[in-house]
Design a protein around this motif. Sequence first.
Motif, PDB file in Angstrom:
ATOM      1  N   GLU A   2       8.124  10.346   0.711  1.00 32.44           N
ATOM      2  CA  GLU A   2       7.464  11.600  -0.107  1.00 32.44           C
ATOM      3  C   GLU A   2       6.174  11.624  -0.014  1.00 32.44           C
ATOM      4  N   ARG A   3       5.679  12.690   0.227  1.00 35.06           N
ATOM      5  CA  ARG A   3       4.052  12.746   0.357  1.00 35.06           C
ATOM      6  C   ARG A   3       3.728  13.511  -1.042  1.00 35.06           C
ATOM      7  N   GLY A   4       2.513  13.060  -1.472  1.00 36.69           N
ATOM      8  CA  GLY A   4       1.993  13.523  -2.646  1.00 36.69           C
ATOM      9  C   GLY A   4       1.181  14.693  -2.137  1.00 36.69           C
ATOM     10  N   GLY A   5       0.591  15.654  -3.171  1.00 35.81           N
ATOM     11  CA  GLY A   5      -0.381  16.800  -3.114  1.00 35.81           C
ATOM     12  C   GLY A   5      -1.420  16.567  -2.211  1.00 35.81           C
ATOM     13  N   GLY A   6      -2.088  15.412  -1.962  1.00 32.56           N
ATOM     14  CA  GLY A   6      -3.186  14.998  -1.050  1.00 32.56           C
ATOM     15  C   GLY A   6      -2.822  14.712   0.318  1.00 32.56           C
ATOM     16  N   GLY A   7      -1.450  14.769   0.869  1.00 34.37           N
ATOM     17  CA  GLY A   7      -1.092  14.585   2.027  1.00 34.37           C
ATOM     18  C   GLY A   7      -0.726  13.248   2.364  1.00 34.37           C
ATOM     19  N   GLY A   8      -0.968  12.348   1.632  1.00 34.16           N
ATOM     20  CA  GLY A   8      -0.572  10.924   1.647  1.00 34.16           C
ATOM     21  C   GLY A   8       0.573  10.292   0.915  1.00 34.16           C
ATOM     22  N   PRO A   9       0.966   9.258   1.092  1.00 34.18           N
ATOM     23  CA  PRO A   9       2.321   8.781   0.333  1.00 34.18           C
ATOM     24  C   PRO A   9       1.899   8.876  -1.077  1.00 34.18           C
ATOM     25  N   GLU A  10       3.057   8.746  -1.729  1.00 38.22           N
ATOM     26  CA  GLU A  10       2.888   8.717  -3.500  1.00 38.22           C
ATOM     27  C   GLU A  10       2.551   7.229  -3.686  1.00 38.22           C
ATOM     28  N   LEU A  11       1.703   7.037  -4.241  1.00 34.23           N
ATOM     29  CA  LEU A  11       1.460   5.591  -5.034  1.00 34.23           C
ATOM     30  C   LEU A  11       1.376   5.671  -6.286  1.00 34.23           C
ATOM     31  N   THR A  12       1.990   4.546  -7.012  1.00 37.21           N
ATOM     32  CA  THR A  12       1.782   4.179  -8.523  1.00 37.21           C
ATOM     33  C   THR A  12       0.462   4.042  -8.614  1.00 37.21           C
ATOM     34  N   ALA A  13       0.175   4.113 -10.072  1.00 37.55           N
ATOM     35  CA  ALA A  13      -1.291   3.869 -10.549  1.00 37.55           C
ATOM     36  C   ALA A  13      -1.660   2.511 -10.009  1.00 37.55           C
ATOM     37  N   SER A  14      -0.812   1.563 -10.231  1.00 41.01           N
ATOM     38  CA  SER A  14      -1.292   0.145  -9.907  1.00 41.01           C
ATOM     39  C   SER A  14      -1.421  -0.030  -8.541  1.00 41.01           C
ATOM     40  N   GLU A  15      -0.491   0.635  -7.733  1.00 39.69           N
ATOM     41  CA  GLU A  15      -0.595   0.504  -6.092  1.00 39.69           C
ATOM     42  C   GLU A  15      -2.063   1.261  -5.899  1.00 39.69           C
ATOM     43  N   GLN A  16      -2.365   2.102  -6.190  1.00 39.40           N
ATOM     44  CA  GLN A  16      -3.553   2.839  -6.124  1.00 39.40           C
ATOM     45  C   GLN A  16      -4.797   2.041  -6.298  1.00 39.40           C
ATOM     46  N   ARG A  17      -4.801   1.198  -7.399  1.00 42.39           N
ATOM     47  CA  ARG A  17      -5.972   0.431  -7.665  1.00 42.39           C
ATOM     48  C   ARG A  17      -5.958  -0.698  -6.337  1.00 42.39           C
ATOM     49  N   VAL A  18      -4.680  -1.160  -6.381  1.00 43.12           N
ATOM     50  CA  VAL A  18      -4.851  -2.511  -5.385  1.00 43.12           C
ATOM     51  C   VAL A  18      -5.094  -1.945  -4.103  1.00 43.12           C
ATOM     52  N   ALA A  19      -4.742  -0.794  -3.676  1.00 39.40           N
ATOM     53  CA  ALA A  19      -5.037  -0.137  -2.247  1.00 39.40           C
ATOM     54  C   ALA A  19      -6.797   0.169  -2.323  1.00 39.40           C
ATOM     55  N   GLN A  20      -7.271   0.621  -3.310  1.00 38.38           N
ATOM     56  CA  GLN A  20      -8.688   0.977  -3.336  1.00 38.38           C
ATOM     57  C   GLN A  20      -9.410  -0.296  -3.299  1.00 38.38           C
ATOM     58  N   LEU A  21      -8.928  -1.498  -3.903  1.00 38.59           N
ATOM     59  CA  LEU A  21      -9.912  -2.897  -3.829  1.00 38.59           C
ATOM     60  C   LEU A  21      -9.605  -3.339  -2.516  1.00 38.59           C
ATOM     61  N   VAL A  22      -8.573  -3.293  -2.156  1.00 39.56           N
ATOM     62  CA  VAL A  22      -8.355  -3.965  -0.633  1.00 39.56           C
ATOM     63  C   VAL A  22      -8.974  -2.993   0.357  1.00 39.56           C
ATOM     64  N   GLY A  23      -8.924  -1.991  -0.042  1.00 37.95           N
ATOM     65  CA  GLY A  23      -9.643  -1.027   1.335  1.00 37.95           C
ATOM     66  C   GLY A  23     -11.210  -1.204   0.951  1.00 37.95           C
TER      67      GLY A  23
END
Length: 111
Positions: A2-23
Amino acid sequence: MERGGGGGPELTASEQRVAQLVGGGATNREVAAELFISVKTVEGTLSRIYRKFGVRSRTALAHTMAAAVIASSSGLAPAEVDDAATPAAVVTVDHHDLGIRLHRPLGVRRL
């Protein structure tokens, strides 16, 4: 997937934070310390994020996230950003716009 409104995969809040830090260049240990979670939890979360984005490495995740940000600000789909004729040296993304705190430049490893 599933894709979110931004065109990317839907991530949970914790997944978003981990992805931001790792990125932003943080190690698993740094992410764990920042979020008060275990390194194993970071590893498991990264596995889910990689699966959702269809990537296999931190570098590919950072590239995919940067392409998604560029695409969202330019109106292009992420795949079109990769195919664009714009040289990579000309495209810059301010990490402050992403809400990412950089610990060190991407690609630089601690000794």
